[in-house]
Design a protein around this motif. Structure first.
Motif, short mmCIF file in Angstrom:
data_model
loop_
_atom_site.label_atom_id
_atom_site.label_comp_id
_atom_site.label_asym_id
_atom_site.label_seq_id
_atom_site.Cartn_x
_atom_site.Cartn_y
_atom_site.Cartn_z
N LYS A 158 -1.16 -2.09 3.76
CA LYS A 158 -1.11 -1.66 2.35
C LYS A 158 -0.76 -0.17 2.33
CE LYS A 158 -6.12 -0.86 2.14
NZ LYS A 158 -7.33 -1.08 1.36
N PRO A 159 -0.30 0.34 1.17
CA PRO A 159 0.20 1.74 1.16
C PRO A 159 -0.81 2.78 1.62
CG PRO A 159 0.92 0.56 -0.80
CD PRO A 159 -0.03 -0.36 -0.10
N SER A 160 -2.09 2.59 1.31
CA SER A 160 -3.06 3.64 1.70
C SER A 160 -3.34 3.61 3.19
CB SER A 160 -4.36 3.51 0.90
OG SER A 160 -4.98 2.28 1.19
N ASN A 161 -2.84 2.61 3.90
CA ASN A 161 -3.01 2.57 5.34
C ASN A 161 -1.79 3.08 6.10
OD1 ASN A 161 -5.67 1.86 5.43
ND2 ASN A 161 -5.29 -0.35 5.49
N PHE A 162 -0.92 3.78 5.40
CA PHE A 162 0.21 4.46 6.04
C PHE A 162 0.28 5.87 5.49
CE2 PHE A 162 1.07 0.00 6.39
CZ PHE A 162 1.58 -0.12 7.68
N ALA A 163 0.40 6.84 6.39
CA ALA A 163 0.48 8.24 5.94
C ALA A 163 1.67 8.92 6.58
CB ALA A 163 -0.81 8.96 6.32
N MET A 164 2.19 9.92 5.89
CA MET A 164 3.25 10.74 6.47
C MET A 164 2.60 11.78 7.37
SD MET A 164 5.73 9.21 5.03
CE MET A 164 7.05 10.12 5.83
N GLY A 165 3.33 12.25 8.36
CA GLY A 165 2.80 13.33 9.21
C GLY A 165 2.67 14.61 8.40
N ARG A 166 2.02 15.62 8.98
CA ARG A 166 1.87 16.85 8.21
C ARG A 166 2.44 18.11 8.87
NH1 ARG A 166 -2.12 19.04 11.09
NH2 ARG A 166 -1.99 21.01 9.99
N TYR A 229 5.33 -7.19 -0.13
CA TYR A 229 4.71 -6.82 -1.43
C TYR A 229 4.72 -5.31 -1.62
CZ TYR A 229 3.10 -11.69 -1.55
OH TYR A 229 3.05 -13.05 -1.57
N MET A 230 4.53 -4.57 -0.53
CA MET A 230 4.59 -3.10 -0.64
C MET A 230 5.97 -2.65 -1.08
SD MET A 230 2.68 -1.73 2.80
CE MET A 230 3.17 -0.03 2.59
N LEU A 231 7.01 -3.21 -0.45
CA LEU A 231 8.38 -2.81 -0.79
C LEU A 231 8.68 -3.12 -2.26
CD1 LEU A 231 10.39 -3.99 2.35
CD2 LEU A 231 10.27 -1.65 1.45
N THR A 232 8.22 -4.30 -2.69
CA THR A 232 8.45 -4.68 -4.08
C THR A 232 7.75 -3.69 -5.02
OG1 THR A 232 8.44 -6.96 -3.33
CG2 THR A 232 8.24 -6.63 -5.69
#
Ligand code: ADP
Length: 315
Positions: A158-166, A229-232
């Motif tokens: 799900k989206p909250s389980n992927f983060a961009m680096g910092r 579902y995330m992409l959608t």
């Protein structure tokens, strides 16, 4: 996200193993808790994520995930096992250490930037443009391929389980987080474990695959359904079941979903993406290369360049 000071396991200034010091938000007297969650469906554990600095290594900033020793379901051990095996993979955080005492279990890893749920919510119209969605989607697909390659399913994509680096070197890379619901689908011999006839619901209602709604054993394709579902949602700004809490009702909506309506105005490759997933059962190996080629076709057909800014990088 900062959270309340209730239920905190660690205090500001506390140093773990003479090495990791919990930091406060500048000038304020409470911990920099990145996330605090009391319970979650299927997990039921206590997870708290703190920011800390490594006093033995130039005060490098790190993230510490903590679980109370009293937590009903202990999941940190699983997280540690998965993260260790993922070391060296492109979409995994660096593992720095772990341990336990009588009060809590902890996992120290590299600190990342914002997660994709927050980035989407902050975006105008709560959606990403095609360029951002498809490039992030390709990275998530490869992150899922990586965890599957070590014999585990994530089961909470799900989206909250992927983060961009910092950092400047990592800020355009996507990192996969949270292996608390992961499950091994291969046995020690590298064979597919036999599916249980019934399994409790695991994951998050909005993004869960129909298999999970039916309390069936999840397979590799189910992590990919969650990516679908995330992409959608990235492209449309919402999913039709976003406001519905009832798990069974959402499961029924997904099963009966008209893909033409769901994917209105989206590239045809997303129909083909779903069509491939529909062909897969528990024991089948998804054709990751085919799915990747579909997303790459969107990149090519729309003249998308890997160098162009992501939505959140635009002034
Ligand atoms: P939980 O299992 O309690 O849900 P997660 O591991 O999913 O905890 O993390 C919750 C949130 O904390 C994530 O959505 C992300 O925003 C943040 N987070 C987790 N790990 C890191 C990390 N290594 N660096 C930065 N933020 C993180």
């Amino acid at each position: 996200m900062t959270s309340s000071s209730e239920g905190e396991i660690l205090q500001v200034g506390q140093v773990i193993r003479e090495r990791w010091k919990i930091v406060s938000l500048s000038g304020e007297n409470y911990c920099r808790i990145i996330s605090f969650q009391k319970a979650k469906i299927g997990g039921g554990g206590f997870g708290e994520i703190y920011e800390a600095t490594d006093v033995q290594n130039h005060h490098e900033r790190v993230a510490i995930k903590v679980e109370s020793s009293k937590a009903t379901k202990q999941v940190l051990k699983m997280e540690v096992a998965v993260l260790r095996r993922l070391q060296g993979k492109k979409h995994a955080c660096k593992f720095y250490g772990c341990g336990r005492n009588d009060k809590f279990n902890y996992l120290v890893m590299s600190l990342q930037g914002k997660n994709l749920a927050d980035l989407r919510r902050e975006a105008p119209k709560q959606c990403f443009n095609l360029s951002t969605a498809v490039r992030v989607g390709l990275q998530i697909l490869n992150g899922i391929r990586e965890i599957h390659s070590i014999g585990f399913l994530h089961r909470d994509v799900k989206p909250s389980n992927f983060a961009m680096g910092r950092t400047s070197q990592t800020m355009r890379n996507v990192y996969m987080l949270d292996f608390g619901l992961a499950r091994q689908y291969l046995n020690a011999k590298g064979e597919i474990r036999s599916p249980r006839s019934a399994a409790g619901f695991r994951g998050t209602v909005r993004y869960a695959a129909v298999t999970a709604h039916k309390n069936k054993e999840m397979g590799r394709q189910d992590d990919l359904w969650s990516l679908f579902y995330m992409l959608t949602e990235f492209l449309q700004g919402q999913l039709p079941w976003r406001k519905i809490k009832d798990k069974d009702e959402v499961g029924k909506m997904k099963e009966e979903a008209d893909l033409n309506a769901l994917l209105d105005d989206c590239p045809n490759e997303l129909h083909l993406f779903a069509a491939h997933l529909k062909t897969l059962g528990y024991a089948d190996t998804p054709d990751y290369n085919y799915l990747e080629s579909l997303l790459n076709k969107i990149v090519k057909d729309n003249d998308i360049s890997w160098e162009e800014p992501y939505d959140w990088e635009l002034g």
